[in-house]
Design an enzyme around this catalytic site. Structure first.
Site, PDB file in Angstrom:
ATOM      1  N   ASP A  46       0.842  -1.184   0.000  1.00  0.00           N
ATOM      2  CA  ASP A  46       0.000   0.000   0.000  1.00  0.00           C
ATOM      3  C   ASP A  46       0.881   1.240   0.000  1.00  0.00           C
ATOM      4  O   ASP A  46       2.029   1.202   0.465  1.00  0.00           O
ATOM      5  CB  ASP A  46      -0.915   0.007   1.237  1.00  0.00           C
ATOM      6  N   ASP A  70       4.048   2.679  -4.303  1.00  0.00           N
ATOM      7  CA  ASP A  70       3.320   3.749  -4.970  1.00  0.00           C
ATOM      8  C   ASP A  70       3.147   3.342  -6.421  1.00  0.00           C
ATOM      9  O   ASP A  70       4.104   3.359  -7.203  1.00  0.00           O
ATOM     10  CB  ASP A  70       4.106   5.056  -4.866  1.00  0.00           C
ATOM     11  N   VAL A  71       1.927   2.979  -6.809  1.00  0.00           N
ATOM     12  CA  VAL A  71       1.700   2.472  -8.163  1.00  0.00           C
ATOM     13  C   VAL A  71       1.818   3.570  -9.216  1.00  0.00           C
ATOM     14  O   VAL A  71       1.827   3.278 -10.420  1.00  0.00           O
ATOM     15  CB  VAL A  71       0.331   1.773  -8.283  1.00  0.00           C
ATOM     16  N   SER A 151     -14.443  -2.005 -12.384  1.00  0.00           N
ATOM     17  CA  SER A 151     -15.671  -1.397 -11.857  1.00  0.00           C
ATOM     18  C   SER A 151     -16.780  -1.558 -12.878  1.00  0.00           C
ATOM     19  O   SER A 151     -16.519  -1.590 -14.090  1.00  0.00           O
ATOM     20  CB  SER A 151     -15.449   0.093 -11.578  1.00  0.00           C
ATOM     21  N   TYR A 163     -12.811   8.399 -14.658  1.00  0.00           N
ATOM     22  CA  TYR A 163     -12.698   7.147 -13.901  1.00  0.00           C
ATOM     23  C   TYR A 163     -13.251   5.978 -14.714  1.00  0.00           C
ATOM     24  O   TYR A 163     -12.613   4.919 -14.827  1.00  0.00           O
ATOM     25  CB  TYR A 163     -13.449   7.297 -12.587  1.00  0.00           C
ATOM     26  N   LYS A 167     -11.238   2.607 -16.104  1.00  0.00           N
ATOM     27  CA  LYS A 167     -11.645   1.255 -15.732  1.00  0.00           C
ATOM     28  C   LYS A 167     -12.019   0.434 -16.956  1.00  0.00           C
ATOM     29  O   LYS A 167     -11.722  -0.770 -17.033  1.00  0.00           O
ATOM     30  CB  LYS A 167     -12.813   1.308 -14.745  1.00  0.00           C
TER      31      LYS A 167
END
Length: 257
Positions: A46, A70-71, A151, A163, A167
């Site tokens: 995380d 950190d992605v 999502s 967003y 996705k």
């Protein structure tokens, strides 16, 4: 079912190691708990390292680890995954949960900066993890798999265009990688949750006002999504790859794609 078979069914992840990215809260935490409860070793990664450490302390079983990742930073991802290899840790599965939306105006008011931020987090974040982890998964002697959290926004007309578009981009990614890595023994799938009771809803008084939109007349719990993720990671799904599984209380059967 005889007692031995019943016990095996409850211990599907015995002897496996799963990296859960975004594992300190919500769906990620529930996934880590579910995998650990079924006797798997879990690496909780995380951005919030302290949160990951808290999550690990509460997991059943032993051998779990917390990692700071950190992605949004390709170098940080490379460093973290390389460190696992240097420690002799072989990964059997990746569960990528990290992602999220942000407040913005309507489409005409939404600037490029917001679009870039949503694409970076929700599409390129999983890309960075998959790019680094998939080669490692090919060395697993189990039934290696990756499960990405998408999502229903990626398939339905629910607004939040940046967003939702990010996705939606996960769908061809998952399918193409499943085709490429299938011959190497790695399965790659995604889950597409509907409304889930996570901290994102806390400032809005919770998500229950949306329950009536769902045929099952409730919103999802993190454990609902974790159960689907565990299934897709497990040997029970050993002939499933390249799919996006809606886990949405029936929302997608009510709305047009």
């Amino acid at each position: 079912m005889d007692p031995a078979a019943a016990q095996d069914a409850q211990h599907r992840f015995r002897g496996t190691t799963t990296l859960v990215v975004g594992g300190s809260v919500g769906i990620g935490l529930a996934s880590a708990q579910r995998l650990a409860a079924e006797r798997g070793r879990v690496l909780v990664a995380d951005l919030d390292l302290e949160g990951a450490e808290r999550a690990v302390r509460d997991l059943p079983g032993e051998g779990h680890l917390a990692l700071g990742i950190d992605v949004l930073d390709a170098d940080a991802v490379d460093t973290a995954v390389s460190a696992l290899s240097e420690q002799g840790i072989t990964l059997d599965a990746l569960v990528h949960v990290a992602g999220g939306d942000t407040d913005h105006g309507d489409f005409a008011e939404t600037e490029d900066e917001t679009w870039r931020a949503m694409l970076e987090l929700n599409l390129l974040g999983p890309v960075r993890m998959l790019r680094r982890v998939l080669p490692a998964l090919t060395t697993s002697t189990r039934t290696p798999s990756a499960v990405i959290v998408s999502s229903v926004n990626g398939a339905l007309t629910l607004g939040s265009e940046p967003y939702s578009s990010a996705k939606a981009g996960l769908v061809p990614l998952i399918r193409n990688l499943a085709h490429e890595y299938g011959p190497r023994g790695v399965r790659i799938n995604a889950v597409a949750p509907g409304t889930v009771r996570t901290r994102a809803w806390e400032a809005q008084g919770g998500p229950d006002h949306l329950a009536g939109e769902y045929p099952l007349r409730r919103v999802g719990e993190p454990s609902d999504i974790a159960a689907a993720i565990a299934f897709l990671c497990s040997p029970d799904a050993s002939w499933i790859t390249g799919h996006v599984l809606p886990v949405d209380g029936g929302l997608s059967i009510r709305r047009a794609f």
